[in-house]
Design a protein around this motif. Structure first.
Motif, mmCIF file in Angstrom:
data_model
loop_
_atom_site.group_PDB
_atom_site.id
_atom_site.type_symbol
_atom_site.label_atom_id
_atom_site.label_comp_id
_atom_site.label_asym_id
_atom_site.label_seq_id
_atom_site.Cartn_x
_atom_site.Cartn_y
_atom_site.Cartn_z
ATOM 1 N N GLY A 102 -7.586 -4.251 -5.042
ATOM 2 C CA GLY A 102 -6.185 -3.534 -5.645
ATOM 3 C C GLY A 102 -5.134 -4.030 -4.917
ATOM 4 N N PRO A 103 -4.036 -3.429 -5.486
ATOM 5 C CA PRO A 103 -2.276 -3.223 -5.381
ATOM 6 C C PRO A 103 -2.154 -3.446 -3.676
ATOM 7 C CG PRO A 103 -2.821 -1.833 -6.504
ATOM 8 C CD PRO A 103 -4.173 -1.629 -6.307
ATOM 9 N N GLY A 104 -1.788 -4.340 -3.295
ATOM 10 C CA GLY A 104 -1.555 -4.869 -1.837
ATOM 11 C C GLY A 104 -2.730 -5.377 -0.938
ATOM 12 N N VAL A 105 -3.510 -5.273 -2.016
ATOM 13 C CA VAL A 105 -5.187 -5.607 -0.654
ATOM 14 C C VAL A 105 -5.875 -6.813 -1.434
ATOM 15 C CG1 VAL A 105 -7.172 -5.020 -0.520
ATOM 16 C CG2 VAL A 105 -5.437 -3.361 -1.309
ATOM 17 N N GLY A 106 -6.430 -7.774 -0.404
ATOM 18 C CA GLY A 106 -8.016 -8.749 -1.114
ATOM 19 C C GLY A 106 -7.539 -9.348 0.408
ATOM 20 N N LEU B 78 -2.553 3.582 7.949
ATOM 21 C CA LEU B 78 -3.280 4.951 7.892
ATOM 22 C C LEU B 78 -4.592 4.127 6.970
ATOM 23 C CD1 LEU B 78 -5.912 6.281 9.224
ATOM 24 C CD2 LEU B 78 -4.858 8.299 7.897
ATOM 25 N N THR B 79 -4.125 3.878 5.701
ATOM 26 C CA THR B 79 -4.735 4.241 4.104
ATOM 27 C C THR B 79 -5.512 1.997 4.282
ATOM 28 O OG1 THR B 79 -3.548 5.466 3.481
ATOM 29 C CG2 THR B 79 -4.250 3.960 1.456
ATOM 30 N N SER B 80 -4.061 1.779 4.901
ATOM 31 C CA SER B 80 -4.255 0.106 5.139
ATOM 32 C C SER B 80 -6.002 0.120 5.932
ATOM 33 C CB SER B 80 -3.112 -0.770 5.749
ATOM 34 O OG SER B 80 -1.613 -0.545 5.266
ATOM 35 N N LEU B 81 -5.698 0.555 7.399
ATOM 36 C CA LEU B 81 -6.497 0.616 8.143
ATOM 37 C C LEU B 81 -7.929 0.934 7.139
ATOM 38 C CD1 LEU B 81 -7.737 -0.272 10.812
ATOM 39 C CD2 LEU B 81 -7.170 2.194 11.283
ATOM 40 N N ASN B 82 -7.914 2.295 6.627
ATOM 41 C CA ASN B 82 -9.091 2.453 6.003
ATOM 42 C C ASN B 82 -9.720 1.026 4.716
ATOM 43 O OD1 ASN B 82 -9.283 5.014 6.949
ATOM 44 N ND2 ASN B 82 -8.170 6.195 5.386
ATOM 45 N N LEU B 83 -8.768 1.151 4.361
ATOM 46 C CA LEU B 83 -9.270 -0.344 3.161
ATOM 47 C C LEU B 83 -9.718 -1.251 4.050
ATOM 48 C CD1 LEU B 83 -6.121 -0.336 1.253
ATOM 49 C CD2 LEU B 83 -8.587 0.555 0.205
ATOM 50 N N PHE B 84 -9.207 -1.630 4.628
ATOM 51 C CA PHE B 84 -9.631 -2.964 5.787
ATOM 52 C C PHE B 84 -10.999 -2.485 6.264
ATOM 53 C CE2 PHE B 84 -10.130 -5.481 10.173
ATOM 54 C CZ PHE B 84 -9.786 -6.366 9.221
ATOM 55 N N THR B 85 -11.380 -1.233 6.335
ATOM 56 C CA THR B 85 -12.910 -0.885 7.176
ATOM 57 C C THR B 85 -13.717 -0.964 6.066
ATOM 58 O OG1 THR B 85 -11.505 1.067 8.707
ATOM 59 C CG2 THR B 85 -13.859 0.534 8.567
ATOM 60 N N VAL C 62 0.624 -0.881 -0.060
ATOM 61 C CA VAL C 62 -0.005 -0.136 0.384
ATOM 62 C C VAL C 62 1.050 1.639 0.522
ATOM 63 C CG1 VAL C 62 -1.534 1.749 1.719
ATOM 64 C CG2 VAL C 62 -1.710 -1.290 0.981
ATOM 65 N N MET C 63 1.484 1.394 1.021
ATOM 66 C CA MET C 63 2.602 2.568 1.271
ATOM 67 C C MET C 63 3.469 2.621 0.002
ATOM 68 S SD MET C 63 4.834 1.972 4.141
ATOM 69 C CE MET C 63 6.400 2.326 3.987
ATOM 70 N N LYS C 64 3.742 1.332 -1.334
ATOM 71 C CA LYS C 64 4.658 1.355 -2.494
ATOM 72 C C LYS C 64 3.863 2.430 -3.282
ATOM 73 C CE LYS C 64 6.734 -1.761 -2.816
ATOM 74 N NZ LYS C 64 7.111 -3.369 -3.595
ATOM 75 N N GLN C 65 2.264 1.691 -3.788
ATOM 76 C CA GLN C 65 1.453 1.931 -4.831
ATOM 77 C C GLN C 65 1.040 3.345 -4.518
ATOM 78 O OE1 GLN C 65 0.977 -0.092 -7.273
ATOM 79 N NE2 GLN C 65 2.945 -1.652 -6.839
ATOM 80 N N TYR C 66 0.603 3.693 -3.501
ATOM 81 C CA TYR C 66 0.154 5.196 -3.133
ATOM 82 C C TYR C 66 1.004 5.744 -3.014
ATOM 83 C CZ TYR C 66 -4.706 2.847 -2.776
ATOM 84 O OH TYR C 66 -5.042 0.963 -3.283
ATOM 85 N N ASN C 67 2.307 5.246 -2.465
ATOM 86 C CA ASN C 67 3.359 6.227 -2.831
ATOM 87 C C ASN C 67 3.633 6.796 -1.072
ATOM 88 O OD1 ASN C 67 5.961 8.000 -3.352
ATOM 89 N ND2 ASN C 67 4.854 9.622 -4.503
ATOM 90 N N LEU C 68 3.267 6.724 -0.770
ATOM 91 C CA LEU C 68 3.636 7.339 1.450
ATOM 92 C C LEU C 68 4.326 6.228 2.118
ATOM 93 C CD1 LEU C 68 -0.626 5.694 1.565
ATOM 94 C CD2 LEU C 68 -0.259 8.269 1.513
ATOM 95 N N GLY C 69 4.476 7.660 3.330
ATOM 96 C CA GLY C 69 4.986 7.378 4.329
ATOM 97 C C GLY C 69 4.723 5.677 5.077
ATOM 98 N N PRO C 70 5.527 5.515 6.516
ATOM 99 C CA PRO C 70 4.659 4.609 7.206
ATOM 100 C C PRO C 70 3.632 4.791 8.091
ATOM 101 C CG PRO C 70 7.517 4.848 7.497
ATOM 102 C CD PRO C 70 6.534 6.252 6.490
#
Ligand SMILES: Nc1nc2c(ncn2[C@@H]2O[C@H](COP(=O)(O)OP(=O)(O)OP(=O)(O)O)[C@@H](O)[C@H]2O)c(=O)[nH]1
Length: 400
Positions: free
Chosen positions: A363-367, A84-91, A71-79
């Motif tokens: 999407g990328p990093g998610v499944g 946060l984005t991972s938690l959002n996607l999970f939610t 998720v960090m790589k694909q969305y160009n994010l810091g740790p």
């Protein structure tokens, strides 16, 4: 969202929250072992996508759904953005998670949740609120706020930690247990032989003792916690400590060691108190809120219907006094029968035409991985049953 659980038995939901390194994961591991020894195995969810090693065998693990590094790589994010984005996607799939939890709820006494190390990612995010509210609307839910006791022996650090706990209490309005962890660590004692936990507990019940600690801190270390604080700083801490007296009254406080296992029976007793508090205070408030929301919804439905009737010049019996040009007018009873036209929940959730609103999180990093620990899908997916779909709320939060 229903306030009633789908199951009769009501396990206590414990959200383990605390500053980075306070010992949340170790605490959960110990609590898990303690409950197993009492033949009450809990149901555990890990919501920390960045944790390397989960030592307690989670039943549901966010890392099975979202790869935080990807998720960090694909969305160009810091740790932190990645977590946060991972938690959002999970939610966005939390309705499925709830389905799984509901299935197991009748057979467990405790549902435990480990949260990300960066406390604000859970406590100040839309996903954190959605997860908390979703659980608290079904089960007696509480916060176990983990504190690193050796690090709170300075009055200033103690005060900061208490203010943070207070802000979480204020935000979630959920019952809270303050867990002073790492009580096995030797700490300097006062003349009466009170060390770490006993000392901070005294500060919470005796304002003068806290004042004395502040004075001593200023004299020996030249300021609050040896950080070079000023007289102004101490006077601020003084005023806040008075304000916090009210906050302390609502808390259960326990001292534990996640390493040695001391204090875990006290913790379970505190959990029982908080279940009672939830049933006595939180639940009635929640039910009143739901009732109010329902009646507002009902009222707005009636208003819309009245407007529609007025526009179509129709009376209550469904007789059209002026059929519209070029089309057959639908009677009220036709409309009421036709549930497929507009789903009540869809109107409430603003999800008309939700085809576009439900994100594809594969999407990328998610499944979503349904392994043997997850068991079968509940069939209450984001688009499946009548479960609440959190996608829109998360999408809006992510766009902000
Ligand atoms: N002495 C002692 N050390 C502890 C105790 N609980 C945790 N620790 C230590 O504290 C450190 C942090 O513990 P973790 O359980 O990883 O803390 P955490 O809050 O989950 O950490 P993050 O999720 O990274 O924020 C580890 O080195 C643990 O061994 C305890 O009760 N006593």
């Amino acid at each position: 969202m229903s306030t009633e659980s789908t199951t009769e038995k009501q396990p206590a939901v414990i959200l383990v929250i605390g500053m980075a390194g306070s010992g949340k994961t170790t605490f959960l591991q110990r609590l898990n072992a303690h409950l197993h020894s009492k033949k009450q195995p809990p149901y555990i969810l890990n919501l920390d996508p960045a944790v390397r090693n989960v030592p307690y065998g989670a039943n549901i693990d966010i890392r099975d759904t979202v790869d935080y590094r990807e998720v960090m790589k694909q969305y160009n994010l810091g740790p932190n953005g990645g977590i946060l984005t991972s938690l959002n996607l999970f939610t966005t799939k939390f309705d499925q998670v709830l389905g799984l939890v509901n299935k197991r709820a009748a057979s467990v006494d405790h549902i435990l949740l480990d949260t990300p190390g960066q406390i604000e990612i859970f406590t100040w995010s839309a996903s954190g609120s959605i997860i908390t509210d979703a659980l608290a609307s079904q089960y007696p839910t509480m916060i176990a706020y983990i504190i690193d006791t050796p690090r709170t022996r300075s009055p200033a650090t103690f005060m900061s930690n208490m203010l943070y706990a207070c802000s979480i209490l204020y935000k979630t309005k959920l019952p809270m247990v303050l867990v002073f962890n790492k009580c096995d660590v030797e700490m300097p004692e006062d003349e009466e032989g009170r060390g770490g936990f006993e000392k901070v507990k005294e500060w919470m019940s005796d304002w003068e003792s806290f004042q004395a600690a502040l004075r001593e801190d200023e004299e020996t270390l030249g300021g609050t916690g040896g950080t070079g604080g000023s007289g102004y700083m101490n006077s601020l801490i003084n005023s806040m400590s008075l304000m916090l007296e009210e906050f302390y009254r609502h808390l259960d406080v326990v001292g534990v060691s996640a390493v040695t296992g001391q204090g875990f029976n006290d913790f379970l007793e505190a959990v029982q108190n908080k279940v009672e508090e939830y049933n006595k205070e939180y639940k009635p408030e929640l039910e009143a809120l739901m009732k109010e929301r329902e009646s507002k919804k009902e009222k707005s439905k009636e208003d819309s219907l009245a407007r529609l009737m007025k526009d179509m010049k129709m009376d209550k019996s469904g007789i059209t006094s002026a059929p519209q040009e070029g089309g057959s007018a639908e009677t009220i009873s036709d409309m009421e029968d036709n549930d497929d036209d507009i789903d009540e929940d869809d109107v409430y959730n603003g999800q008309l035409g939700d085809e576009d609103l439900v994100p594809d999180i594969s999407g990328p990093g998610v499944g979503m991985k349904h392994d043997e620990r997850w068991g079968q899908s509940s069939g209450q997916g984001a688009r499946g049953g009548r479960g609440k779909d959190f996608s829109k709320e998360i999408l809006e939060a992510m766009q902000r």
